[in-house]
Design an enzyme around this catalytic site. Structure first.
Site, PDB file in Angstrom:
ATOM      1  N   ASP A  71       5.994   7.368   0.378  1.00 32.78           N
ATOM      2  CA  ASP A  71       6.561   7.285   2.098  1.00 32.78           C
ATOM      3  C   ASP A  71       7.946   7.323   2.032  1.00 32.78           C
ATOM      4  OD1 ASP A  71       6.452   6.381   4.872  1.00 32.78           O
ATOM      5  OD2 ASP A  71       4.634   5.577   4.506  1.00 32.78           O
ATOM      6  N   HIS A  84       6.494  11.526   6.972  1.00 32.91           N
ATOM      7  CA  HIS A  84       6.878  10.357   6.213  1.00 32.91           C
ATOM      8  C   HIS A  84       7.136  10.831   4.949  1.00 32.91           C
ATOM      9  CE1 HIS A  84       5.920   6.702   8.487  1.00 32.91           C
ATOM     10  NE2 HIS A  84       4.754   7.173   8.983  1.00 32.91           N
ATOM     11  N   GLU A 117       1.619   9.389  12.397  1.00 37.18           N
ATOM     12  CA  GLU A 117       3.110   9.371  12.876  1.00 37.18           C
ATOM     13  C   GLU A 117       4.208  10.421  12.484  1.00 37.18           C
ATOM     14  OE1 GLU A 117       3.495   4.515  13.009  1.00 37.18           O
ATOM     15  OE2 GLU A 117       4.335   5.531  11.214  1.00 37.18           O
TER      16      GLU A 117
END
Length: 788
Positions: free
Chosen positions: A212, A287, A352
């Site tokens: 991440d 990410h 996201e």
């Protein structure tokens, strides 16, 4: 003579019955507290006791069974101080032995089901597959004293198991726990302990979030910069996560770490020995700050980038989808990941991913044009499908967060639905497999008790009881669609969880509740019974040295309206077992001199109840408060045109007329939620009443897509057919207003008589263009309709 014979027979019969009763009375019934609750448990009375002479009996030709039996022998040696001999099964008698065996014809047990018979002289554990024997072994441990989970010999313990017959198998095939090691790196020893907790709860998937923005955690031979650069960020542990400062020029990155390939192999084998599959997650296309810090040429902009030391939003760092080198890199990385992890799935994230850079990237725009794609959402879908095709060529399947639905789902992909149930429902209807992991029930980085008394968390509020109420299969799916729900998973994101001890505290016992939801049939799940059994589980955690949470100390009010006597029956419940609750009815703060709650209360006037749990004379956390409002619609019949969403049903149809108003937590069980629909109901008061005012309270939290109604409208009728002209009031609060707040909407009447009230509140419909959920369905939340 015949009379004497009959009398003698009667006396003998009575004596026999007396003996049976006496025997039954004297029989030892040891407590049975198994979590997850098995499908079937028959208690026989009496017990089996393990002693130094007890043998472990196994087939001589199965290494898996011998390994499982060996685990049991090692555990008993650790806590008892004596070693149980392991021998090959020779005959059917097997006196004073613990038998492990497979039943080739018992395929109805599935891979993880088992049968357990605990008798006075022996114990027989059987299954169709070795995984079933391992799950059954966890039940054997739970039938023994809690000290069996310790790490040293215990004196003066009798290692007894109650005599039982158990038939057991899991309800769902996917029973998982997730752990994020990117935000904070956790040592190898804790990863094994976490796997032990998963195994203890008969779960079977460990979702390992390895990459991440805050760090790359796995060694990749072909790309050494991933561990030299991407695994480390500057130390900002002394700053609030959401307010971290960026690296200073020349500042050395010292916070982080990674697992070597040998570490990974060791952990994968450790999990496999416990019949747990590790699901590795390698994030893409977003990410990816940490990767781009090491290899900026894989980005759309070329950088500069750095490994994020804290919160980072919006997530604009993204792999360049127009760059062929991106896919060369990802395929090479995946090759090494596939070599390390033998499981069926590879998780590619997909969540996201802000696509701003794609919109301005010439290579990405060329890719959209060349591939005949509509927009950046379809570009993400193309990206995912390309990766899926590669994984399939390597014998693997792709799974990702529900954002991979955007632009069209890859053909054979499996969806992990986290933003609610919607993504899972849509995927199942399209014929795709689904793992349910909604924030509402499965995010264990959320607060589990009053935030004022808990370690800092990312936000949210998910109590133990809320987790236990989780139903992975949405009722809106038909039978064929429901088959695609593989199960569920609890997620532990670690923005605010920096240590193993804190990770345990946030995971346990919510993991325990989730394990029962996923293993035990719905009809067998019972919250009060689970809460009692949990006390024994706490003792097991104590033996293991687990840093677990005791849960919420809030008092919950349950009301029943007695229409005949115009009064409320109020019950108080908590997550705690047998608590001491003091309460007041006049709005004052309860203390030890206040009445003790020992039976349901009867209330016949508007009252404010305050109640709190007291331990050793001191209030735990703070008091709970609820106002009961008496009005003319209490207990009335309510007919809905649009039913509330199954996720937010409140207390059912009584919610709108139960006299209880919701708090500023829309998940408190007192609100009803309507997704995209209006509130449109008819309230039947049962008789004609004089009406002066009708009001209802609504809730707004625009960050959660919840908005106040556009308009509140009421009309009335005496016969249910001919209604008066509608009176209404419009909303005067901007949908942009932040925070979570409650607003009452009301209309007044003069000389109105009615039995029926038609009440409508207009939903905003969809989120406005300025909202981050623009175009998505807006929510409308309502709690109480008050008629005066």
């Amino acid at each position: 003579m015949k009379i004497k014979i009959k009398i003698n027979k009667i006396l003998l019969l009575l004596a026999g019955i007396t003996a049976m009763i006496s025997c039954r009375k004297d029989a030892t019934f040891l407590p049975v507290n198994i979590i997850p609750e098995p499908v079937s448990v028959e208690e026989q009375g009496g017990y089996f006791e393990i002693s130094p002479s007890t043998k472990i009996l196994v087939p001589g030709d199965n290494d898996d069974i011998q390994d499982i039996a060996g685990m049991f022998a090692q555990r008993m040696a650790t806590v008892s101080g004596f070693t149980l001999p392991t021998e090959k099964i020779k005959d059917k008698r097997n006196d004073h032995g613990i038998i492990f065996k497979l039943l080739p014809g018992a395929d109805t047990l599935g891979d993880e089901g088992y049968l357990l018979k605990v008798k006075r002289k022996n114990v027989e554990l059987s299954a169709y597959r070795p995984a079933g024997l391992f799950r059954g072994l966890q039940t054997i441990y739970q039938l023994l004293p809690p000290e069996v989970y310790g790490d040293k010999p215990v004196k003066n313990i009798k290692w007894r198991m109650p005599r039982v017959n158990i038939y057991d198998k899991p309800e769902y095939s996917w029973r998982g726990m997730h752990l994020d090691v990117s935000r904070h790196f956790f040592p190898k020893e804790f990863i094994k302990r976490y796997i032990d907790l998963i195994a203890m709860h008969k779960m079977n998937v460990f979702h390992w979030h390895l990459t991440d923005d805050n760090g790359w955690r796995i060694e990749i031979d072909k790309y050494p910069k991933l561990t030299e650069i991407a695994a480390w960020h500057v130390d900002r542990s002394d700053e609030p996560w959401r307010e971290v400062t960026p690296p200073k020029p020349g500042e050395k990155a010292t916070y982080g770490g990674f697992y070597t390939k040998d570490d990974i192999r060791e952990i994968v084998q450790y999990a496999a020995d416990r019949y747990i599959t590790i699901l590795p997650e390698i994030e893409m296309p977003g990410h990816t700050s940490e990767v781009l810090a090491a290899y900026p040429e894989l980005s759309c902009t070329g950088g500069p980038f750095y490994v994020q030391p804290g919160s980072y939003w919006p997530n604009v760092a993204i792999f360049c989808a127009g760059n062929d080198e991106t896919f060369e890199f990802l395929e090479n990385v995946l090759d090494e990941i596939i070599e390390l992890f033998p499981g069926e799935y590879i998780h590619i994230g997909g969540d996201e991913a802000t696509k701003t850079n794609w919109k301005h990237c010439k290579k990405c725009q060329k890719r959209i044009k060349d591939e005949g794609l509509k927009d950046e959402n379809e570009l993400q879908s193309w990206f995912v499908k390309k990766i899926e095709k590669y994984l399939i060529s390597k014998g693997k399947r792709l799974i990702g967060w529900d954002e991979i639905l955007e632009g069209g789902l890859a053909p054979e992909a499996t969806v992990m639905s986290w933003r609610g149930f919607e993504g899972g429902i849509e995927s199942a209807r399209q014929g795709h497999d689904v793992v349910m992991s909604p924030t509402s029930h499965c995010y264990f980085d959320y607060y589990q008790a009053n935030p004022d008394f808990e370690p800092e968390a990312i936000g949210g509020f998910t109590t133990l009881k809320k987790v236990y109420s989780f139903e992975p299969t949405p009722p809106v799916l038909n039978a064929d669609e429901a088959k695609h729900i593989l199960g569920g998973q609890g997620n532990v994101w670690t923005e605010f969880i920096a240590t193993p001890e804190h990770a345990e505290y946030m995971s346990v016992p919510r993991m325990t509740a989730l394990a029962e939801v996923l293993w035990t049939p719905k009809e067998k799940r019972n919250w009060p019974d689970f809460r009692k059994r949990l006390e024994e589980q706490f003792k097991r955690f104590d033996a293991m040295g687990v840093n677990y949470s005791k849960g919420s100390f809030a008092v919950e009010f349950i009301t029943e309206y007695d229409k005949a006597n115009n009064r409320f029956i109020v019950k108080m419940e908590t997550e705690q077992l047998n608590p001491v609750i003091h309460y007041t009815l006049d709005g004052t703060v309860p203390d030890t001199t206040s009445p003790v709650y020992d039976q349901p209360l009867e209330i016949d006037t508007t009252s404010t109840i305050r109640a709190a749990i007291f331990v050793d004379g001191k209030m735990k956390e703070t008091f709970s408060e609820r106002t009961i409002v008496f009005h003319k619609a209490l207990g009335a019949a309510v007919k809905y045109k649009n039913k509330p969403d199954f996720r937010y049903p409140g207390q059912g149809e009584i919610t709108l007329i139960d006299g209880l108003k919701g708090s500023k937590n829309h998940r408190d069980g007192y609100w009803q939620g309507f997704e995209g629909d209006d509130l449109d109901v008819v309230v039947d008061l049962g008789k004609v009443e004089e009406i002066h005012r009708v009001s209802a309270t609504f809730y707004q939290r625009q960050k959660s897509w919840i908005f106040l109604p556009v308009r509140f409208m009421v009309s009335y009728s005496e016969d249910g057919k001919n209604f008066s002209r509608i009176k209404s009031t419009a909303n005067d609060v901007s949908p942009k207003k932040d925070g979570n707040f409650i607003k009452e909407f009301a209309v007044d009447f003069v000389n109105a008589k009615a039995r029926y009230l038609k009440i409508k509140a207009t939903n905003l419909g969809v989120c406005p263009e300025w909202h981050r959920g623009a175009g998505g369905k807006a929510w409308l939340f309502v709690d109480e309709i008050v008629v005066e």
